[in-house]
Design a protein around this motif. Structure first.
Motif, PDB file in Angstrom:
ATOM      1  N   ASN A  44     -30.319  76.969  24.188  1.00  0.00           N
ATOM      2  CA  ASN A  44     -30.152  75.588  23.756  1.00  0.00           C
ATOM      3  C   ASN A  44     -28.833  75.430  23.016  1.00  0.00           C
ATOM      4  N   LYS A  45     -28.503  74.198  22.702  1.00  0.00           N
ATOM      5  CA  LYS A  45     -27.317  73.948  21.895  1.00  0.00           C
ATOM      6  C   LYS A  45     -27.454  74.686  20.570  1.00  0.00           C
ATOM      7  N   LEU A  46     -26.332  75.021  19.984  1.00  0.00           N
ATOM      8  CA  LEU A  46     -26.313  75.793  18.746  1.00  0.00           C
ATOM      9  C   LEU A  46     -27.165  75.154  17.661  1.00  0.00           C
ATOM     10  N   GLU A  47     -27.061  73.830  17.498  1.00  0.00           N
ATOM     11  CA  GLU A  47     -27.827  73.145  16.455  1.00  0.00           C
ATOM     12  C   GLU A  47     -29.324  73.341  16.649  1.00  0.00           C
ATOM     13  N   ILE A  48     -29.780  73.264  17.892  1.00  0.00           N
ATOM     14  CA  ILE A  48     -31.205  73.438  18.190  1.00  0.00           C
ATOM     15  C   ILE A  48     -31.636  74.875  17.953  1.00  0.00           C
ATOM     16  N   GLU A  49     -30.789  75.833  18.327  1.00  0.00           N
ATOM     17  CA  GLU A  49     -31.105  77.239  18.094  1.00  0.00           C
ATOM     18  C   GLU A  49     -31.210  77.536  16.595  1.00  0.00           C
ATOM     19  N   ILE A  50     -30.346  76.921  15.790  1.00  0.00           N
ATOM     20  CA  ILE A  50     -30.401  77.121  14.337  1.00  0.00           C
ATOM     21  C   ILE A  50     -31.695  76.544  13.776  1.00  0.00           C
ATOM     22  N   ILE A  51     -32.076  75.354  14.228  1.00  0.00           N
ATOM     23  CA  ILE A  51     -33.346  74.767  13.769  1.00  0.00           C
ATOM     24  C   ILE A  51     -34.501  75.682  14.124  1.00  0.00           C
ATOM     25  N   ARG A  52     -34.548  76.152  15.358  1.00  0.00           N
ATOM     26  CA  ARG A  52     -35.655  77.027  15.788  1.00  0.00           C
ATOM     27  C   ARG A  52     -35.657  78.340  15.011  1.00  0.00           C
ATOM     28  N   ASN A  53     -34.462  78.828  14.643  1.00  0.00           N
ATOM     29  CA  ASN A  53     -34.356  80.098  13.935  1.00  0.00           C
ATOM     30  C   ASN A  53     -34.706  79.986  12.456  1.00  0.00           C
ATOM     31  N   ARG A  54     -34.411  78.863  11.829  1.00  0.00           N
ATOM     32  CA  ARG A  54     -34.562  78.731  10.384  1.00  0.00           C
ATOM     33  C   ARG A  54     -35.838  78.043   9.933  1.00  0.00           C
ATOM     34  N   ILE A  55     -36.500  77.302  10.813  1.00  0.00           N
ATOM     35  CA  ILE A  55     -37.705  76.564  10.452  1.00  0.00           C
ATOM     36  C   ILE A  55     -38.896  77.212  11.138  1.00  0.00           C
ATOM     37  N   SER A  56     -39.891  77.619  10.361  1.00  0.00           N
ATOM     38  CA  SER A  56     -41.018  78.354  10.941  1.00  0.00           C
ATOM     39  C   SER A  56     -42.061  77.444  11.582  1.00  0.00           C
ATOM     40  N   SER A  57     -42.230  76.243  11.102  1.00  0.00           N
ATOM     41  CA  SER A  57     -43.237  75.330  11.630  1.00  0.00           C
ATOM     42  C   SER A  57     -42.762  74.704  12.941  1.00  0.00           C
ATOM     43  N   ILE A  58     -43.534  74.876  14.008  1.00  0.00           N
ATOM     44  CA  ILE A  58     -43.189  74.290  15.305  1.00  0.00           C
ATOM     45  C   ILE A  58     -43.162  72.766  15.213  1.00  0.00           C
ATOM     46  N   ILE A  59     -44.096  72.188  14.487  1.00  0.00           N
ATOM     47  CA  ILE A  59     -44.150  70.735  14.334  1.00  0.00           C
ATOM     48  C   ILE A  59     -42.880  70.236  13.652  1.00  0.00           C
ATOM     49  N   GLN A  61     -39.988  71.842  13.486  1.00  0.00           N
ATOM     50  CA  GLN A  61     -38.879  72.092  14.411  1.00  0.00           C
ATOM     51  C   GLN A  61     -38.723  70.932  15.386  1.00  0.00           C
ATOM     52  N   ASP A  62     -39.834  70.536  16.011  1.00  0.00           N
ATOM     53  CA  ASP A  62     -39.786  69.458  17.001  1.00  0.00           C
ATOM     54  C   ASP A  62     -39.300  68.151  16.387  1.00  0.00           C
ATOM     55  N   GLU A  63     -39.751  67.852  15.173  1.00  0.00           N
ATOM     56  CA  GLU A  63     -39.328  66.616  14.522  1.00  0.00           C
ATOM     57  C   GLU A  63     -37.834  66.655  14.186  1.00  0.00           C
ATOM     58  N   LEU A  64     -37.353  67.787  13.681  1.00  0.00           N
ATOM     59  CA  LEU A  64     -35.932  67.906  13.353  1.00  0.00           C
ATOM     60  C   LEU A  64     -35.064  67.858  14.613  1.00  0.00           C
ATOM     61  N   ILE A  65     -35.531  68.468  15.693  1.00  0.00           N
ATOM     62  CA  ILE A  65     -34.786  68.420  16.959  1.00  0.00           C
ATOM     63  C   ILE A  65     -34.730  66.988  17.478  1.00  0.00           C
ATOM     64  N   GLN A  66     -35.823  66.246  17.335  1.00  0.00           N
ATOM     65  CA  GLN A  66     -35.823  64.842  17.744  1.00  0.00           C
ATOM     66  C   GLN A  66     -34.810  64.042  16.926  1.00  0.00           C
ATOM     67  N   HIS A  67     -34.744  64.304  15.628  1.00  0.00           N
ATOM     68  CA  HIS A  67     -33.748  63.622  14.785  1.00  0.00           C
ATOM     69  C   HIS A  67     -32.328  64.026  15.188  1.00  0.00           C
ATOM     70  N   TYR A  68     -32.132  65.298  15.497  1.00  0.00           N
ATOM     71  CA  TYR A  68     -30.818  65.755  15.983  1.00  0.00           C
ATOM     72  C   TYR A  68     -30.447  64.984  17.260  1.00  0.00           C
ATOM     73  N   ASN A  69     -31.377  64.902  18.199  1.00  0.00           N
ATOM     74  CA  ASN A  69     -31.114  64.177  19.444  1.00  0.00           C
ATOM     75  C   ASN A  69     -30.790  62.711  19.169  1.00  0.00           C
ATOM     76  N   ASN A  70     -31.510  62.095  18.236  1.00  0.00           N
ATOM     77  CA  ASN A  70     -31.224  60.704  17.887  1.00  0.00           C
ATOM     78  C   ASN A  70     -29.830  60.554  17.278  1.00  0.00           C
ATOM     79  N   MET A  71     -29.426  61.523  16.468  1.00  0.00           N
ATOM     80  CA  MET A  71     -28.107  61.440  15.846  1.00  0.00           C
ATOM     81  C   MET A  71     -26.990  61.637  16.858  1.00  0.00           C
ATOM     82  N   THR A  72     -27.239  62.419  17.909  1.00  0.00           N
ATOM     83  CA  THR A  72     -26.209  62.593  18.935  1.00  0.00           C
ATOM     84  C   THR A  72     -25.983  61.303  19.717  1.00  0.00           C
ATOM     85  N   LYS A  73     -26.970  60.413  19.711  1.00  0.00           N
ATOM     86  CA  LYS A  73     -26.856  59.137  20.435  1.00  0.00           C
ATOM     87  C   LYS A  73     -26.149  58.055  19.618  1.00  0.00           C
ATOM     88  N   LEU A  74     -25.942  58.303  18.339  1.00  0.00           N
ATOM     89  CA  LEU A  74     -25.237  57.324  17.506  1.00  0.00           C
ATOM     90  C   LEU A  74     -23.763  57.310  17.909  1.00  0.00           C
TER      91      LEU A  74
END
Length: 164
Positions: A44-59, A61-74
């Motif tokens: 995955n993109k580096l930002e997503i890999e960092i989120i998956r690596n640093r956050i233990s909760s899958i829930i 992780q998914d929420e932060l990745i969704q926010h990352y995706n939303n910010m890329t659309k700004l």
């Protein structure tokens, strides 16, 4: 030969597997160049890999990745994020652990985030969590301005930076 291929969501490593024996005991019988099977590893993109690596909760992780995706659309490279942490000694979970809150909002957008943590109650810890989760969701090439009301969190970050 190893090939790195760019995709819309990240990168793929493509490795020919022509050196693998397909049947036990069979002599090495390689396929022609056009028939080489490949082993594909999705990165995955580096930002997503960092989120998956640093956050233990899958829930989480998914929420932060969704926010990352939303910010890329700004359509801006400059974000203003307001963070806050809270500590209420009367707020406890089912195990009688104090629950601290952390959250942030992105100015002039509908993007916001909240979460709670337990163990080692500290208002600074909850503020640092708010800052960390905000940092994790901002695309790498964006400028980010973080607004916090916690001098202790600012001092903690400055101390960590000086240790480098």
């Amino acid at each position: 030969m190893v090939k790195l291929s760019s995709t819309e969501n990240g990168f793929r490593i493509i490795i020919p597997t022509d050196l693998i024996q397909y049947k036990k005991g069979q002599s090495r019988n390689y396929l022609s160049e056009q028939e080489h099977p490949v082993l594909e590893i999705k990165i995955n993109k580096l930002e997503i890999e960092i989120i998956r690596n640093r956050i233990s909760s899958i829930i989480l992780q998914d929420e932060l990745i969704q926010h990352y995706n939303n910010m890329t659309k700004l359509h801006t490279n400059e974000l203003h994020i307001y963070t806050d942490g809270s500590l209420n000694l009367n707020s406890v979970d089912g195990y009688n652990q104090i629950i601290m809150g952390a959250g942030w909002i992105v100015k002039n957008t509908e993007i916001d985030f909240t979460c709670g943590i337990t163990y080692f109650p500290s208002s600074t810890r909850s503020e640092l969590l708010a800052i960390l989760t905000a940092l994790l969701t901002v695309p790498i090439n964006n400028n980010m301005h973080i607004y916090t009301d916690s001098q202790s969190a600012i001092d903690s970050i400055n101390n960590m930076l000086q240790l480098r």
